[in-house]
Design a protein around this motif. Structure first.
Motif, PDB file in Angstrom:
ATOM      1  N   ALA A 174     -68.573  30.257  17.548  1.00 42.14           N
ATOM      2  CA  ALA A 174     -67.793  31.442  17.889  1.00 42.14           C
ATOM      3  C   ALA A 174     -68.364  32.702  17.245  1.00 42.14           C
ATOM      4  CB  ALA A 174     -66.333  31.251  17.467  1.00 42.14           C
ATOM      5  N   ALA A 175     -68.858  32.568  16.011  1.00 42.20           N
ATOM      6  CA  ALA A 175     -69.356  33.741  15.283  1.00 42.20           C
ATOM      7  C   ALA A 175     -70.776  34.104  15.678  1.00 42.20           C
ATOM      8  CB  ALA A 175     -69.284  33.487  13.784  1.00 42.20           C
ATOM      9  N   GLY A 176     -71.572  33.113  16.102  1.00 47.41           N
ATOM     10  CA  GLY A 176     -72.905  33.411  16.595  1.00 47.41           C
ATOM     11  C   GLY A 176     -74.033  33.245  15.607  1.00 47.41           C
ATOM     12  N   LEU A 177     -73.779  32.645  14.424  1.00 47.63           N
ATOM     13  CA  LEU A 177     -74.861  32.396  13.483  1.00 47.63           C
ATOM     14  C   LEU A 177     -75.700  31.199  13.920  1.00 47.63           C
ATOM     15  CD1 LEU A 177     -73.008  34.143  11.525  1.00 47.63           C
ATOM     16  CD2 LEU A 177     -74.112  32.862   9.687  1.00 47.63           C
ATOM     17  N   ARG A 178     -76.820  31.021  13.227  1.00 53.70           N
ATOM     18  CA  ARG A 178     -77.660  29.840  13.372  1.00 53.70           C
ATOM     19  C   ARG A 178     -77.341  28.923  12.191  1.00 53.70           C
ATOM     20  NH1 ARG A 178     -81.935  29.799  16.590  1.00 53.70           N
ATOM     21  NH2 ARG A 178     -82.052  32.097  16.561  1.00 53.70           N
ATOM     22  N   ALA A 179     -77.126  27.627  12.428  1.00 53.30           N
ATOM     23  CA  ALA A 179     -76.703  26.754  11.332  1.00 53.30           C
ATOM     24  C   ALA A 179     -77.197  25.328  11.492  1.00 53.30           C
ATOM     25  CB  ALA A 179     -75.177  26.753  11.204  1.00 53.30           C
ATOM     26  N   LEU A 201     -77.236  25.450  16.825  1.00 58.03           N
ATOM     27  CA  LEU A 201     -76.660  24.458  15.910  1.00 58.03           C
ATOM     28  C   LEU A 201     -77.498  23.186  15.865  1.00 58.03           C
ATOM     29  CD1 LEU A 201     -72.832  24.654  16.608  1.00 58.03           C
ATOM     30  CD2 LEU A 201     -73.891  24.737  14.360  1.00 58.03           C
ATOM     31  N   GLU A 202     -77.645  22.640  14.671  1.00 56.19           N
ATOM     32  CA  GLU A 202     -78.326  21.364  14.497  1.00 56.19           C
ATOM     33  C   GLU A 202     -77.541  20.535  13.490  1.00 56.19           C
ATOM     34  OE1 GLU A 202     -82.537  20.213  12.542  1.00 56.19           O
ATOM     35  OE2 GLU A 202     -82.681  21.368  14.403  1.00 56.19           O
ATOM     36  N   ILE A 203     -77.442  19.243  13.739  1.00 52.41           N
ATOM     37  CA  ILE A 203     -76.693  18.335  12.867  1.00 52.41           C
ATOM     38  C   ILE A 203     -77.681  17.548  12.005  1.00 52.41           C
ATOM     39  CG2 ILE A 203     -74.997  16.482  12.752  1.00 52.41           C
ATOM     40  CD1 ILE A 203     -73.993  19.188  13.929  1.00 52.41           C
ATOM     41  N   ALA A 204     -77.336  17.398  10.726  1.00 58.23           N
ATOM     42  CA  ALA A 204     -78.183  16.671   9.782  1.00 58.23           C
ATOM     43  C   ALA A 204     -77.333  15.645   9.038  1.00 58.23           C
ATOM     44  CB  ALA A 204     -78.826  17.636   8.794  1.00 58.23           C
ATOM     45  N   PHE A 262     -77.804  29.411   8.107  1.00 58.17           N
ATOM     46  CA  PHE A 262     -77.384  28.720   6.887  1.00 58.17           C
ATOM     47  C   PHE A 262     -77.330  27.217   7.116  1.00 58.17           C
ATOM     48  CE2 PHE A 262     -73.360  29.134   9.072  1.00 58.17           C
ATOM     49  CZ  PHE A 262     -72.526  28.115   8.604  1.00 58.17           C
ATOM     50  N   ALA A 263     -77.443  26.491   6.001  1.00 59.06           N
ATOM     51  CA  ALA A 263     -77.356  25.029   6.016  1.00 59.06           C
ATOM     52  C   ALA A 263     -76.135  24.627   5.213  1.00 59.06           C
ATOM     53  CB  ALA A 263     -78.617  24.410   5.427  1.00 59.06           C
ATOM     54  N   ASP A 264     -75.253  23.880   5.831  1.00 57.95           N
ATOM     55  CA  ASP A 264     -73.951  23.573   5.243  1.00 57.95           C
ATOM     56  C   ASP A 264     -73.799  22.072   5.037  1.00 57.95           C
ATOM     57  OD1 ASP A 264     -71.475  25.028   4.485  1.00 57.95           O
ATOM     58  OD2 ASP A 264     -70.523  23.628   5.869  1.00 57.95           O
ATOM     59  N   MET A 265     -72.992  21.703   4.053  1.00 58.73           N
ATOM     60  CA  MET A 265     -72.589  20.311   3.870  1.00 58.73           C
ATOM     61  C   MET A 265     -71.123  20.304   3.487  1.00 58.73           C
ATOM     62  SD  MET A 265     -73.585  17.475   0.960  1.00 58.73           S
ATOM     63  CE  MET A 265     -75.329  17.324   1.259  1.00 58.73           C
TER      64      MET A 265
END
Length: 454
Positions: free
Chosen positions: A145-150, A187-190, A129-132
């Motif tokens: 901690a949960a193990g998703l890709r984000a 994890l990647e930061i945008a 998922f992509a979050d803001m």
């Protein structure tokens, strides 16, 4: 005779939709996983000869496909689900959401809301998922901690807020967070400039410079409503897409969220720069923002991904619900029942979403060498019978609640419908006992109440 290859996991199911090749449904196949990656997709009979697996999982009556990619959400806002409904966007923001955020948002709020959102997304088939949202460093901890890709887009405004004193501070914190997580595998930061109306030219130009130099993604709310476009014409004498293009913000890693009203020359600009549209159908309908003409966007050669937006404006994060709605709205807006077919909708929610995030070489399809981001859906329920076309059932029936298993990079996050990395009971107890009463106290009293008592 070649010895069988030792692998970590072998998953067998009745059907597999790999996304690549397109329009493909495989029967009685298996996926072999080793060191977090897919090493083969083959028939079950072939798999038994080729591999020796530490764990074998057999899922008769179920379908395997790539995990869904939710290309836009505000995860922590799950705590505001149902807080303010039935309002147009600007009233919703100014009269309800922003005042509530001013009173509530801190690191604890973001941790609890993000954890709730992540649990919902895992349970309904999202693996990326992509979050803001504010305090992205807190969300990063929950994701890890949960193990998703984000992809976490750090929010940027010109005005001060709970996470920064102004644009320069927001940008500085974004760059620091990028350094903190630059070697993280999931994890990647945008950059997350909130919108053209909340960021001035100087801020947007700075972001464009940093994003270009550092090859960072940019997520921005854009052309969400007709009013946004009218205000831009009044204040800047141009439409928002033209303005951010002139400022250098359009590029192959730019994710333009919403885009409910776009002219042909703007589509040409997006296609020319390789930018992406993220379509959030439920939110756009609920806030009466508009209906995006998906078929026109796709015909123009612009990649279109799907997002849920935040649970405060949706009110859920089930991406299967979004892809169903996207398919139906795509047909209506084009006046063509074949405009967005079931395989196209599935691709938008998987590989096209991964492409928008720049992750198409890692995830989004079930191909050898890609990360093992996989979900299993149980198609044995009454609502999926009789079953003639598994792809059609995935899109046009309610299957978000039928997700049984989920893996990210080969790690199982959902097993037989149970979360493996989040304590569900503790999460629900925290929300019900701590957050719900506190947030409910901020809601305006209803205009009238009724009682059935004599």
């Amino acid at each position: 005779m070649t010895s069988p290859l030792s692998i970590d996991t072998l998953i067998s199911a009745s059907w597999v939709i790999p996304i690549v090749p397109a329009n493909t449904v495989l029967e009685e196949c298996a996926i072999a996983i080793k060191d977090g990656a897919i090493v083969a997709l083959c028939t079950q009979r072939e798999a038994q000869h080729r591999f020796v697996a530490r764990e074998q999982i057999e899922l008769p009556g179920q379908l395997l496909m790539p995990g869904l990619v939710n290309a836009h959400c505000h995860s922590a806002m799950s705590l505001l689900r149902g807080f303010a409904d039935d309002l147009p966007l600007q009233r919703w923001l100014h009269e309800a959401i922003w005042p509530a955020e001013s009173a509530l948002v801190d690191a604890d709020f973001v941790a609890a809301g993000s954890r709730l959102a992540i649990a919902e997304m895992i349970s309904s088939g999202t693996t990326s998922f992509a979050d803001m949202y504010f305090y992205p460093e807190v969300t990063a901890g929950e994701v890890a901690a949960a193990g998703l890709r984000a992809q976490l887009a750090a929010p940027i405004f010109d005005q001060s807020g709970c996470w920064g004193s102004g644009a320069d501070d927001y940008i500085h914190k974004t760059l620091q967070l990028r350094d903190d997580y630059k070697s993280h595998s999931l994890l990647e930061i945008a950059f997350g400039p909130h919108a053209p109306y909340s960021c001035g030219d100087t801020t947007l130009s700075k972001i464009a410079t940093f994003a270009g130099e550092l090859e960072m993604a940019v997520m921005i709310h854009l052309h969400e409503t007709a009013q946004e476009i009218a205000d831009s014409l009044r204040d800047h004498h141009c439409r928002p897409v033209a303005r951010i293009a002139d400022l250098g913000l359009l590029g192959p890693r730019t994710q333009c969220v919403h885009m409910t009203a776009v002219e042909e020359q703007e589509l040409a600009l997006l296609q020319q720069h390789g930018s992406h549209i993220v379509h959030c159908p439920s939110s756009n309908l609920k806030l009466a923002s508009g209906i995006a003409p998906l078929q026109r966007y796709r015909q123009a050669g612009v990649n279109v991904a799907l997002g849920s937006d935040g649970a405060a404006s949706n009110n859920g994060l089930d991406l299967f619900a979004e892809l169903r709605l996207a398919a139906l709205l795509g047909k209506v807006s084009a006046a063509d029942a074949a405009a967005i077919d079931c395989h196209t909708a599935l691709r938008m929610a998987t590989l096209d979403g991964a492409t928008a995030l720049g992750w198409q070489q890692r995830t989004g399809s079930l191909e050898s060498g890609k990360q093992a981001d996989i979900i299993a859906i149980d198609l044995s329920a009454i609502g999926q019978q009789p079953l003639y076309n598994p792809a059609s059932q995935l899109v046009y029936t309610a299957v978000g609640g039928q997700v049984s298993h989920s893996w990210v990079a080969g790690r199982c996050l959902l097993r037989q419908g149970e979360l493996t990395t989040i304590n569900r009971a503790q999460l629900l107890r925290d929300v019900a006992q701590h957050w719900q009463p506190r947030i409910a106290a901020l809601r305006p009293a209803p205009a009238s109440t009724f009682s059935l008592k004599g």
